[in-house]
Design an enzyme around this catalytic site. Structure first.
Site, PDB file in Angstrom:
ATOM      1  N   ASN A  19       0.848  -1.200   0.000  1.00 11.99           N
ATOM      2  CA  ASN A  19       0.000   0.000   0.000  1.00 11.99           C
ATOM      3  C   ASN A  19       0.880   1.245   0.000  1.00 11.99           C
ATOM      4  O   ASN A  19       1.748   1.345  -0.881  1.00 11.99           O
ATOM      5  CB  ASN A  19      -1.146  -0.041   1.024  1.00 11.99           C
ATOM      6  CG  ASN A  19      -0.785  -0.212   2.474  1.00 11.99           C
ATOM      7  OD1 ASN A  19      -0.320  -1.261   2.880  1.00 11.99           O
ATOM      8  ND2 ASN A  19      -1.023   0.785   3.291  1.00 11.99           N
ATOM      9  N   ASP A  20       0.695   2.177   0.914  1.00 16.09           N
ATOM     10  CA  ASP A  20       1.275   3.525   0.799  1.00 16.09           C
ATOM     11  C   ASP A  20       2.756   3.605   0.398  1.00 16.09           C
ATOM     12  O   ASP A  20       3.572   2.841   0.907  1.00 16.09           O
ATOM     13  CB  ASP A  20       1.219   4.253   2.149  1.00 16.09           C
ATOM     14  CG  ASP A  20      -0.080   4.091   2.875  1.00 16.09           C
ATOM     15  OD1 ASP A  20      -1.054   3.654   2.259  1.00 16.09           O
ATOM     16  OD2 ASP A  20      -0.106   4.390   4.079  1.00 16.09           O
ATOM     17  N   GLU A 189      -4.930  10.707   7.314  1.00 18.67           N
ATOM     18  CA  GLU A 189      -3.742   9.854   7.268  1.00 18.67           C
ATOM     19  C   GLU A 189      -2.660  10.449   6.365  1.00 18.67           C
ATOM     20  O   GLU A 189      -2.930  11.290   5.499  1.00 18.67           O
ATOM     21  CB  GLU A 189      -4.108   8.472   6.721  1.00 18.67           C
ATOM     22  CG  GLU A 189      -5.167   7.759   7.533  1.00 18.67           C
ATOM     23  CD  GLU A 189      -5.497   6.378   6.981  1.00 18.67           C
ATOM     24  OE1 GLU A 189      -5.644   5.455   7.791  1.00 18.67           O
ATOM     25  OE2 GLU A 189      -5.622   6.212   5.761  1.00 18.67           O
TER      26      GLU A 189
HETATM   27  C1  FRU Z   1      -2.992   4.551   4.950  1.00 15.21           C
HETATM   28  C2  FRU Z   1      -2.629   3.737   6.190  1.00 15.21           C
HETATM   29  C3  FRU Z   1      -1.698   4.540   7.092  1.00 15.21           C
HETATM   30  C4  FRU Z   1      -0.987   3.459   7.850  1.00 15.21           C
HETATM   31  C5  FRU Z   1      -0.830   2.394   6.796  1.00 15.21           C
HETATM   32  C6  FRU Z   1      -0.854   0.991   7.319  1.00 15.21           C
HETATM   33  O1  FRU Z   1      -3.298   3.791   3.840  1.00 15.21           O
HETATM   34  O2  FRU Z   1      -3.796   3.363   6.863  1.00 15.21           O
HETATM   35  O3  FRU Z   1      -2.357   5.478   7.909  1.00 15.21           O
HETATM   36  O4  FRU Z   1       0.246   3.878   8.361  1.00 15.21           O
HETATM   37  O5  FRU Z   1      -1.887   2.574   5.876  1.00 15.21           O
HETATM   38  O6  FRU Z   1      -0.484   0.082   6.326  1.00 15.21           O
END
Ligand code: FRU
Length: 434
Positions: A19-20, A189
């Protein structure tokens, strides 16, 4: 089969979940992209930081996993900086469950200048939890005017700002967010904060904020604020209710810019997915793709200062030279009278994906349609985005297609729409005007 949806000019991990984007930094001419990663599963599990590097923002070399979970928790999102002495530091949130609730603290990691070895600071956590359930995603930056390091951090539904002289001890300064921009049921976030000059050379500050649900096109999205940051407080230049989106599509989340000590125009990358269905997309050996990198500028529009995004030259030339039939970029110019539309249909399908209608002399409306896929019920949608029809000359559209990932832009980069598709045929584009 699983490789059918792996884009060729966008980064995706060889295997496992992503993800991120995290810890984005340019050091000695090399771009480093870390990311939320579970190497052992294609679902969001115990988070590690994956790592890739590139010299042109197109060809990414995947490197060994950089950060592993410790007794303080798994490794949630964060950032990287380089000091004037050439020391590289990473900051991440250690996340664990305590008494059935999330418990999050901020940790510091020392990296060597080539970013191949990592040492956890023995004083971790360098920033303990003040009693907030959502306390995460540290974005650290150098604030020249005050001569201090600043950390922007998720504080529930606002962003907290901390300051430090030495990157080790942090003091709370202020928070921003109450009643500003878009809020939903989840936290704000993955903040990012950076300065950018307008076309008259005046400095402004941009605060990027992700919301996991309730964004423009439903689900996750990245909003931004234009304002001023004096080293202590962020002040919004727009009325509190103004909501600005870095991307109006459903697949551009948690965008972050590269830290570059030598100072260059901010370039961002987002995670091309959405928490509404990220775990259900039909890939097999991997799950998760990053957007193309986009360079930002601040443009004075009729409605105020807004961010425009353009693709770096290296990305444009990669689209020009690729021999992959399913990966292409088109620049289109259409002339529409009021009431007329241009219709774009992709992937040799019968029904259109983008319908651009000139609804008034200076205004267009873009209808974006995506149909259902079996694996992800929340995937289908229809929504509308408005944009500007130019005062002079034709309307310019830009479309980047890389297997199923589509990035659409208009208004000289002021309006972007990023959409993930999982088509059965990956090439075929038809543009009809009338
Ligand atoms: C955003 C999030 C962040 C967190 C991460 C966990 O997509 O929820 O806030 O650090 O993903 O994987």
């Amino acid at each position: 089969m699983s490789e059918m949806y792996r884009p060729s000019l966008h980064f995706s991990p060889k295997r496992g979940w992503m993800n991120d984007p995290n810890g984005m930094i340019k050091v000695d001419g090399v771009y480093h992209l870390f990311y939320q990663h579970d190497p052992d599963s294609t679902d969001h599990g115990p988070m590690h930081w994956g790592h890739a590097r590139s010299t042109d923002l197109v060809t990414w070399e995947e490197l060994p996993v950089a950060l592993y979970p410790t007794e303080l928790g798994t490794c949630f999102s964060g950032s990287a900086v380089e000091t004037a002495k050439g020391e590289v530091r990473l900051f991440y949130t250690a996340h664990r469950r305590v008494d059935g609730e999330d418990y999050q603290v901020q940790c510091l990691v020392h990296a060597d200048p080539t970013l191949t070895t990592y040492r956890l600071d023995e004083r971790n956590p360098v920033l303990g939890n003040p009693g907030l359930v959502c306390f995460r995603d540290p974005k650290v930056l150098w604030h020249k005017r005050s001569g201090r390091w600043i950390m922007a951090l998720t504080h529930g539904q606002s962003i907290g700002f901390y300051a430090s002289e030495d990157l080790d001890s942090w003091t709370f300064q202020s928070s921003f967010g109450d009643r500003h921009g878009r809020h939903s049921d989840g936290p704000w976030e993955c903040p990012d904060l950076f300065s950018i000059s307008d076309d008259r050379g005046n400095e402004h500050w941009i605060l990027l904020v992700g919301i996991g649900s309730g964004a423009y096109a439903e689900g996750s999205g990245t909003q931004y604020f234009v304002g001023h940051f004096d080293g202590t407080t962020f002040t919004n230049s727009n009325p509190a209710e103004t909501t600005l989106w870095l991307d109006y599509g459903r697949d551009f989340y948690a965008a972050q810019s590269f830290f570059d000590r030598t100072g260059s125009a901010p370039t961002v990358v987002g995670w091309a997915s959405n928490w509404q269905y990220a775990r259900d997309t039909p890939t097999q050996s991997f799950r998760g793709v990053m957007s193309l990198p986009r360079t930002l500028s601040l443009v004075d529009t009729g409605s105020g200062l807004r961010l425009a995004q353009t693709l770096p030259h290296s990305v444009l030339s990669a689209f020009q030279s690729t021999s992959d039939q399913s990966t292409y970029r088109r620049e289109l110019e259409v002339t529409l009278s009021v009431g007329q539309s241009a219709v774009i249909t992709l992937f040799a399908e019968r029904q259109p994906h983008f319908t651009i209608t000139r609804v008034a002399a200076n205004e267009i409306s873009i209808t974006v349609v995506r149909r259902q896929i079996a694996a992800a019920p929340a995937f289908a949608h229809t929504y509308r985005v408005s944009g500007a029809y130019p005062q002079k000359g034709p309307l310019r559209l830009e479309l980047c297609v890389d297997r199923g990932l589509v990035e659409f832009a208009t208004g000289d980069g002021l309006t972007w729409i990023t959409q993930l598709f999982f088509p059965s045929a990956s090439d075929g584009i038809e543009i009809v005007q009338g």
